[in-house]
Design a protein around this motif. Structure first.
Motif, PDB file in Angstrom:
ATOM      1  N   ARG A 121     -49.157  29.503  -1.938  1.00 41.72           N
ATOM      2  CA  ARG A 121     -49.384  30.519  -0.897  1.00 41.72           C
ATOM      3  C   ARG A 121     -50.619  30.165  -0.051  1.00 41.72           C
ATOM      4  O   ARG A 121     -50.590  30.257   1.178  1.00 41.72           O
ATOM      5  CB  ARG A 121     -49.564  31.891  -1.548  1.00 41.72           C
ATOM      6  CG  ARG A 121     -49.376  33.027  -0.572  1.00 41.72           C
ATOM      7  CD  ARG A 121     -49.262  34.343  -1.274  1.00 41.72           C
ATOM      8  NE  ARG A 121     -50.558  34.788  -1.764  1.00 41.72           N
ATOM      9  CZ  ARG A 121     -50.861  36.051  -2.020  1.00 41.72           C
ATOM     10  NH1 ARG A 121     -49.956  36.977  -1.857  1.00 41.72           N
ATOM     11  NH2 ARG A 121     -52.042  36.400  -2.463  1.00 41.72           N
ATOM     12  N   ARG A 146     -50.396  29.329   3.961  1.00 41.36           N
ATOM     13  CA  ARG A 146     -51.094  30.149   4.963  1.00 41.36           C
ATOM     14  C   ARG A 146     -52.166  29.377   5.720  1.00 41.36           C
ATOM     15  O   ARG A 146     -52.586  29.802   6.798  1.00 41.36           O
ATOM     16  CB  ARG A 146     -51.726  31.354   4.270  1.00 41.36           C
ATOM     17  CG  ARG A 146     -50.654  32.309   3.805  1.00 41.36           C
ATOM     18  CD  ARG A 146     -51.243  33.501   3.143  1.00 41.36           C
ATOM     19  NE  ARG A 146     -50.199  34.473   2.862  1.00 41.36           N
ATOM     20  CZ  ARG A 146     -50.404  35.647   2.288  1.00 41.36           C
ATOM     21  NH1 ARG A 146     -51.616  35.987   1.927  1.00 41.36           N
ATOM     22  NH2 ARG A 146     -49.421  36.461   2.067  1.00 41.36           N
ATOM     23  N   ALA A 174     -56.703  31.695   6.533  1.00 41.16           N
ATOM     24  CA  ALA A 174     -56.550  32.871   5.668  1.00 41.16           C
ATOM     25  C   ALA A 174     -57.403  32.813   4.406  1.00 41.16           C
ATOM     26  O   ALA A 174     -57.193  33.598   3.498  1.00 41.16           O
ATOM     27  CB  ALA A 174     -55.085  33.000   5.282  1.00 41.16           C
ATOM     28  N   LEU A 211     -54.890  38.874   6.286  1.00 40.50           N
ATOM     29  CA  LEU A 211     -53.839  38.053   5.681  1.00 40.50           C
ATOM     30  C   LEU A 211     -53.806  38.240   4.170  1.00 40.50           C
ATOM     31  O   LEU A 211     -53.153  37.502   3.444  1.00 40.50           O
ATOM     32  CB  LEU A 211     -54.055  36.579   6.050  1.00 40.50           C
ATOM     33  CG  LEU A 211     -53.722  36.264   7.499  1.00 40.50           C
ATOM     34  CD1 LEU A 211     -54.322  34.932   7.919  1.00 40.50           C
ATOM     35  CD2 LEU A 211     -52.234  36.242   7.731  1.00 40.50           C
TER      36      LEU A 211
END
Ligand code: HEM
Length: 393
Positions: free
Chosen positions: A366, A370, A374, A391
């Motif tokens: 993740r 991102r 973020a 975010l």
């Protein structure tokens, strides 16, 4: 499967899952420290953002990895009390030094590093990440001392029902340690470098707007992976010397160990070929060669696999001994264990560690997806922090 096989399987599963975290922690720490050093001395903001982004991945992996280490400790008490009884005086010492010295220091300085952004003077903050790195490697050293003692109980004498340490220096100069330690260090650098390479290649393949960020990251990953693969391969072959001396026939008559060794060498040779003879010579153009990025991404899991196979070879090849020539695995097992008990703890440990590994992967993926905008770690006051909060990281 009898109770002994179940207990052995439990150790293999928990040890392998734990090492997946360890090898990445060891590999990423120097990369993050190098990035922060570049930022401190050159002042280029891209290096600050790189430190925070890869540092966030490091912190996620470290936090979840600690829990897997605790399971390892439980397991010694649960299933292997014969080892503590016979060799606790020797085996316990390096493990205790690791926990007290390296591990406590490492966590403390990591905490200072995480919360010291924008608070500590820059030089002191940089010192924190280097201390984290050095203590991580000190941890690895003490764990390898303990493991090498199992391979060759140097510096000890048998006193009937227990082992006594008579020469601490011999424990540290164990030939089963001196070649294995740089091999593991090489494996870790190769792993850390490959993760940075793979994630950067993924972002470049997606045509990220963060071209400079991932170009620099990819290049640094290739350099660190190159150093790692040279160490891993050179000291990998160098290990055959001490193995031949202290555990002759280790891989000849033990098919599982031989298989692990064979596949590890195949992966090592392939990575050496790709990293040293393809990626490193074209490091300048690689970030722009989009067709090559999927190859780099596909390489990412290979060092993890090789590391597991390496441990399989080292541990399975020592059977039936737990301490080579002194204590068998059967004698080291806790008395009174039943198949039901070991099956229950095996299922519980595998479920917890397996879940942690999946969560680790998902969280890291993740962060990678991102991108640097973020990242919460080290986000200063103002737009940086607001964007990271928006975010939700
Ligand atoms: C041509 C390449 C390689 C050779 C010749 C090699 C050789 C060896 C040998 C002989 C052992 C067993 C030592 C023992 O039983 O005591 C070993 C173990 C190990 N290998 Fe490799 N290896 C290679 C590549 C790799 C790679 C690429 C990795 C991971 C990225 C790796 C990770 C490990 C680990 C974690 C161990 C267990 C700890 C140790 O004994 O050092 N190896 N390797």
């Amino acid at each position: 499967m009898d109770v002994l096989d179940l207990a052995r399987m439990q150790f293999a599963v928990t040890g392998s899952l734990h090492f997946l975290f360890v090898v990445l922690t060891l590999g990423l720490a120097p990369l993050v420290a190098i990035m922060q050093t570049l930022w401190t001395f050159r002042g280029d903001p891209v290096h600050e953002r790189m430190t925070r982004f890869w540092g966030q991945i490091y912190v996620i992996n470290y936090a979840l990895g600690i829990v897997t280490g605790l399971v390892m400790e439980f397991q010694f008490g649960l299933s292997w009390s014969g080892l503590s009884h016979y060799a606790g005086d020797v085996f316990g010492a390096p493990l205790a030094i690791e926990t007290l010295g390296a591990f406590f220091l490492e966590s403390t300085f990591l905490g200072l590093w995480i919360f010291g952004w924008h608070r500590l003077p820059r030089g002191l903050h940089l010192a924190c990440i280097w201390i984290v790195t050095l203590t991580a490697y000190a941890s690895a050293f003490w764990i390898m001392v303990a493991n090498s003692f199992l391979q060759n109980p140097a510096g000890t004498v048998d006193r009937g029902d227990h082992l006594e340490l008579v020469d601490f220096g011999a424990l540290l100069a164990n030939p089963m340690l001196t070649m294995a330690l740089p091999h593991v260090v090489g494996a870790a650098l190769l792993t850390g470098g490959s993760v940075v390479m793979g994630a950067s290649a993924y972002q470049l393949f997606r045509r990220t707007p963060e071209q400079e960020f991932f170009t620099k990251s990819l290049r640094l990953g290739v350099v660190v992976a190159s150093v790692g693969v040279v160490l891993a391969v050179a000291f990998g072959y160098a290990q055959f010397g001490p193995v031949g001396e202290f555990q002759p026939g280790k891989f000849d008559d033990k098919p599982l160990a031989g298989l692990g060794l064979g596949f590890m060498i195949m992966i090592g040779s392939l990575l050496q070929l790709v990293v040293l003879f393809f990626l490193l010579p074209v490091i300048r153009w690689l970030p722009r060669w989009r067709w090559a990025h999927p190859v780099v991404m596909l390489m990412t899991p290979l060092p993890f696999l090789a590391a597991i196979l390496g441990w399989l070879a080292r541990e399975a090849g020592r059977q039936p001994w737990l301490i080579n020539g002194r204590l068998t695995v059967a004698d080291a097992m806790s008395p009174g264990l039943t198949s039901g008990m070991v099956t229950t703890s095996l299922i519980a440990f595998t479920a917890v560690l397996g879940l942690l590994a999946v969560v680790d992967y998902v969280l890291i993926a993740r962060v990678v997806r991102r991108g640097p905008a973020a990242v919460a770690l080290g986000a200063g006051p103002g737009p940086d922090r607001e964007r990271a909060a928006a975010l939700s990281l």
